[in-house]
Write a protein that holds these residues in place. Structure first.
Motif, PDB file in Angstrom:
ATOM      1  N   LEU A 193       0.841  -1.199   0.000  1.00 13.25           N
ATOM      2  CA  LEU A 193       0.000   0.000   0.000  1.00 13.25           C
ATOM      3  C   LEU A 193       0.878   1.251   0.000  1.00 13.25           C
ATOM      4  CD1 LEU A 193      -2.766   1.366   0.172  1.00 13.25           C
ATOM      5  CD2 LEU A 193      -2.603   1.168   2.649  1.00 13.25           C
ATOM      6  N   PHE A 194       1.938   1.222   0.789  1.00 12.30           N
ATOM      7  CA  PHE A 194       2.869   2.347   0.854  1.00 12.30           C
ATOM      8  C   PHE A 194       3.484   2.624  -0.513  1.00 12.30           C
ATOM      9  CE2 PHE A 194       7.170   4.000   1.507  1.00 12.30           C
ATOM     10  CZ  PHE A 194       6.872   5.177   2.174  1.00 12.30           C
ATOM     11  N   ASP A 195       3.822   1.580  -1.258  1.00  9.56           N
ATOM     12  CA  ASP A 195       4.408   1.747  -2.594  1.00  9.56           C
ATOM     13  C   ASP A 195       3.457   2.475  -3.544  1.00  9.56           C
ATOM     14  OD1 ASP A 195       6.981   0.774  -2.353  1.00  9.56           O
ATOM     15  OD2 ASP A 195       6.385  -1.295  -2.745  1.00  9.56           O
ATOM     16  N   PHE A 196       2.168   2.318  -3.352  1.00  6.98           N
ATOM     17  CA  PHE A 196       1.197   3.005  -4.199  1.00  6.98           C
ATOM     18  C   PHE A 196       1.093   4.484  -3.841  1.00  6.98           C
ATOM     19  CE2 PHE A 196      -0.368  -1.327  -4.870  1.00  6.98           C
ATOM     20  CZ  PHE A 196      -0.509  -1.317  -6.236  1.00  6.98           C
ATOM     21  N   LEU A 197       1.423   4.840  -2.596  1.00  6.31           N
ATOM     22  CA  LEU A 197       1.228   6.208  -2.132  1.00  6.31           C
ATOM     23  C   LEU A 197       2.495   7.059  -2.147  1.00  6.31           C
ATOM     24  CD1 LEU A 197      -1.126   5.428   0.886  1.00  6.31           C
ATOM     25  CD2 LEU A 197      -1.757   6.153  -1.421  1.00  6.31           C
ATOM     26  N   TYR A 198       3.630   6.488  -1.796  1.00  9.84           N
ATOM     27  CA  TYR A 198       4.880   7.240  -1.675  1.00  9.84           C
ATOM     28  C   TYR A 198       5.682   7.082  -2.965  1.00  9.84           C
ATOM     29  CZ  TYR A 198       9.209   9.036   0.345  1.00  9.84           C
ATOM     30  OH  TYR A 198      10.335   9.763   0.608  1.00  9.84           O
ATOM     31  N   ARG A 199       5.982   8.180  -3.608  1.00 13.59           N
ATOM     32  CA  ARG A 199       6.681   8.156  -4.892  1.00 13.59           C
ATOM     33  C   ARG A 199       8.058   8.798  -4.739  1.00 13.59           C
ATOM     34  NH1 ARG A 199       2.451   8.599  -9.661  1.00 13.59           N
ATOM     35  NH2 ARG A 199       0.834   7.307  -8.743  1.00 13.59           N
ATOM     36  N   SER A 200       9.013   7.995  -4.312  1.00 12.22           N
ATOM     37  CA  SER A 200      10.358   8.520  -4.065  1.00 12.22           C
ATOM     38  C   SER A 200      11.023   9.011  -5.349  1.00 12.22           C
ATOM     39  CB  SER A 200      11.231   7.462  -3.398  1.00 12.22           C
ATOM     40  OG  SER A 200      11.428   6.360  -4.259  1.00 12.22           O
ATOM     41  N   ASN A 201      10.781   8.343  -6.450  1.00 11.81           N
ATOM     42  CA  ASN A 201      11.414   8.741  -7.712  1.00 11.81           C
ATOM     43  C   ASN A 201      10.860  10.066  -8.220  1.00 11.81           C
ATOM     44  OD1 ASN A 201      13.070   6.331  -7.974  1.00 11.81           O
ATOM     45  ND2 ASN A 201      11.110   5.292  -8.201  1.00 11.81           N
ATOM     46  N   SER A 202       9.590  10.329  -7.989  1.00  8.37           N
ATOM     47  CA  SER A 202       9.015  11.616  -8.363  1.00  8.37           C
ATOM     48  C   SER A 202       9.587  12.729  -7.494  1.00  8.37           C
ATOM     49  CB  SER A 202       7.490  11.585  -8.220  1.00  8.37           C
ATOM     50  OG  SER A 202       6.937  10.658  -9.118  1.00  8.37           O
ATOM     51  N   ARG A 203       9.789  12.438  -6.216  1.00  4.79           N
ATOM     52  CA  ARG A 203      10.409  13.423  -5.320  1.00  4.79           C
ATOM     53  C   ARG A 203      11.836  13.717  -5.771  1.00  4.79           C
ATOM     54  NH1 ARG A 203       7.867  13.508   0.136  1.00  4.79           N
ATOM     55  NH2 ARG A 203       5.967  12.299  -0.070  1.00  4.79           N
ATOM     56  N   ASN A 204      12.553  12.669  -6.143  1.00  5.19           N
ATOM     57  CA  ASN A 204      13.930  12.856  -6.599  1.00  5.19           C
ATOM     58  C   ASN A 204      13.981  13.623  -7.913  1.00  5.19           C
ATOM     59  OD1 ASN A 204      14.878  11.582  -4.347  1.00  5.19           O
ATOM     60  ND2 ASN A 204      15.243   9.626  -5.354  1.00  5.19           N
TER      61      ASN A 204
END
Length: 141
Positions: A110-121
């Motif tokens: 579920l966390f993978d669907f919500l948190y987008r580390s690559n978009s933040r980077n």
């Protein structure tokens, strides 16, 4: 396209996936990888786009490691741009946080669907490029 020389294919491939070490080519590679990792597939019914990162997160251990390696490739490309070490550390922390929480069974998916580390980077990289390499800016419509 000239079948004998393959010229059309070479030009199309170079345009679609840039090779080179100039900031514009690096920006295009990072943006393409971020799209594949975070927004490539639209889920029917919920109108939410997900990417390979969330899909690989469903595969225990190996999926999270593969998506972490792809996220770290973005950090490596940022290093090639000459970004400051504190920004690289922040980007690495984003990938590490995503990997650690994504590894938790069920809740991590579920966390993978919500948190987008690559978009933040990508946002961090775009700010750096816009400041230090303004000729790479792309006007989005």
């Amino acid at each position: 396209m000239d079948v004998a020389t393959g010229q059309g294919f070479a030009r199309r491939t170079e345009r679609d996936f840039p090779t080179g070490n100039d900031p514009m080519a690096i920006r295009r590679r990072i943006e393409a990888l971020e799209f594949v990792l975070e927004r490539a597939v639209s889920l029917p019914g919920i109108k939410r786009k997900v990417g390979l990162d969330a899909i690989l997160g469903l595969v225990p251990v190996a999926g999270d490691l593969i998506s972490a390696a792809m996220g770290l490739y973005i950090v490596w490309e940022a290093r090639n741009l000459g970004m400051p070490k504190w920004q690289l550390a922040r980007m690495s922390a984003n990938v590490g946080f995503d990997t650690l929480l994504g590894a938790v069974p069920v809740a991590g998916d579920l966390f993978d669907f919500l948190y987008r580390s690559n978009s933040r980077n990508l946002t961090i990289i775009r700010k750096h490029l816009d400041k230090h390499h303004p000729h790479t800016r792309i006007i989005e419509g």
